[in-house]
Design an enzyme around this catalytic site. Structure first.
Site, short mmCIF file in Angstrom:
data_model
loop_
_atom_site.label_atom_id
_atom_site.label_comp_id
_atom_site.label_asym_id
_atom_site.label_seq_id
_atom_site.Cartn_x
_atom_site.Cartn_y
_atom_site.Cartn_z
N HIS A 10 0.84 -1.20 0.00
CA HIS A 10 0.00 0.00 0.00
C HIS A 10 0.88 1.26 0.00
O HIS A 10 0.60 2.23 -0.71
CB HIS A 10 -0.85 0.09 1.28
CG HIS A 10 -1.89 -0.98 1.44
ND1 HIS A 10 -2.02 -1.72 2.58
CD2 HIS A 10 -2.87 -1.41 0.61
CE1 HIS A 10 -3.04 -2.55 2.48
NE2 HIS A 10 -3.57 -2.40 1.27
N LYS A 48 -16.03 -7.46 5.81
CA LYS A 48 -14.87 -8.35 5.99
C LYS A 48 -14.68 -8.55 7.48
O LYS A 48 -15.12 -7.73 8.27
CB LYS A 48 -13.60 -7.64 5.49
CG LYS A 48 -13.41 -7.55 4.01
CD LYS A 48 -12.09 -6.86 3.76
CE LYS A 48 -11.76 -6.76 2.30
NZ LYS A 48 -10.48 -6.10 2.07
N SER A 104 -2.98 -7.60 3.03
CA SER A 104 -3.23 -7.49 4.48
C SER A 104 -3.53 -8.86 5.06
O SER A 104 -3.10 -9.18 6.17
CB SER A 104 -4.39 -6.54 4.75
OG SER A 104 -4.05 -5.24 4.34
P1 ADP Z 1 -9.71 -3.32 -0.36
O1 ADP Z 1 -10.30 -3.99 0.82
O2 ADP Z 1 -10.52 -2.21 -0.92
O3 ADP Z 1 -9.16 -4.25 -1.43
P2 ADP Z 1 -7.07 -2.97 0.62
O4 ADP Z 1 -6.73 -2.18 1.81
O5 ADP Z 1 -6.89 -4.44 0.70
O6 ADP Z 1 -8.53 -2.55 0.25
O7 ADP Z 1 -6.27 -2.43 -0.63
C1 ADP Z 1 -6.40 -1.12 -1.11
C2 ADP Z 1 -5.78 -1.06 -2.48
O8 ADP Z 1 -4.41 -1.41 -2.40
C3 ADP Z 1 -6.42 -2.03 -3.48
O9 ADP Z 1 -6.49 -1.40 -4.75
C4 ADP Z 1 -5.43 -3.17 -3.54
O10 ADP Z 1 -5.45 -3.83 -4.79
C5 ADP Z 1 -4.12 -2.40 -3.37
N1 ADP Z 1 -3.06 -3.28 -2.86
C6 ADP Z 1 -3.10 -4.10 -1.81
N2 ADP Z 1 -1.93 -4.78 -1.68
C7 ADP Z 1 -1.13 -4.36 -2.70
C8 ADP Z 1 0.20 -4.70 -3.14
N3 ADP Z 1 0.94 -5.61 -2.51
N4 ADP Z 1 0.69 -4.04 -4.21
C9 ADP Z 1 -0.08 -3.13 -4.87
N5 ADP Z 1 -1.33 -2.79 -4.54
C10 ADP Z 1 -1.85 -3.39 -3.46
#
Ligand code: ADP
Length: 174
Positions: free
Chosen positions: A17, A41, A128
């Site tokens: 992130h 979630k 995450s």
């Molecule tokens: P959500 O629950 O909306 O997917 P997240 O907090 O998991 O939210 O992720 C927010 C954004 O960050 C999403 O677009 C996700 O694809 C991106 N993301 C998560 N992990 C990575 C990573 N390792 N590399 C690039 N983008 C990521």
């Protein structure tokens, strides 16, 4: 001035992130990182904890502001006058999800664009849920999250003790 919105659950924020937020902050004049209040979630951290960990992890980047939000992402983007929604893409399965979400958002708000940045290859595997699972199983995840997030996770799993059903076993358990 172009203001962009990077929305997510951030449960917790990790280096993947942070990499996306850092790169987006160099493209747009201002980046609002928005921590979603109550997604459908199982969450490990409360909205307040996720907000505070995200704020501390991004505190060094001047044109990033971290806020909490609830409701429709495009409604929030309009409210704060953001013209672009930033998302990160890791693997093909992300693409399908992000593609459908971007089209639904476009339907709701044709004036808002989605910019998807491709992950840094060293974070392709990182999510995450992976961080939560490694932490719950006592593995080393110190290079996946900032120090403050690691301390918060260690503390949380100590509090939870045996009661770890907030962590969905995915693929690291066997
Ligand atoms: P959500 O629950 O909306 O997917 P997240 O907090 O998991 O939210 O992720 C927010 C954004 O960050 C999403 O677009 C996700 O694809 C991106 N993301 C998560 N992990 C990575 C990573 N390792 N590399 C690039 N983008 C990521």
């Amino acid at each position: 001035m172009v203001r962009a919105l990077f929305p997510g659950t951030f449960d917790p924020i990790h280096c993947g992130h942070i990499d996306i937020a850092t790169r987006a902050s160099k493209i747009f004049d201002e980046l609002i990182v928005a921590v979603y209040d109550r997604p459908l979630k199982n969450l490990l951290f409360s909205p307040e904890e996720r907000l505070s960990l995200t704020k501390e992890s991004l505190a060094d980047i001047k044109n990033i502001k971290v806020v909490g939000y609830s409701g429709l992402t495009v409604a929030f983007a309009r409210e704060i006058n953001a013209k672009v929604i930033v998302r990160g893409l890791r693997v093909i399965s992300d693409f399908e999800h992000e593609f459908r979400m971007a089209l639904a958002n476009k339907h709701l708000a044709p004036d808002i664009e989605v910019a998807a940045l491709i992950t840094n290859e060293k974070y392709t595997f990182l999510s995450s849920s992976t961080v939560r699972e490694i932490a719950s199983l006592g593995g080393d995840y110190s290079r996946m999250v900032p120090k403050i997030v690691k301390s918060a996770l260690d503390r949380r799993f100590l509090e939870l003790g045996e009661d770890q059903n907030v962590v969905q076993p995915t693929y690291l358990r066997d």
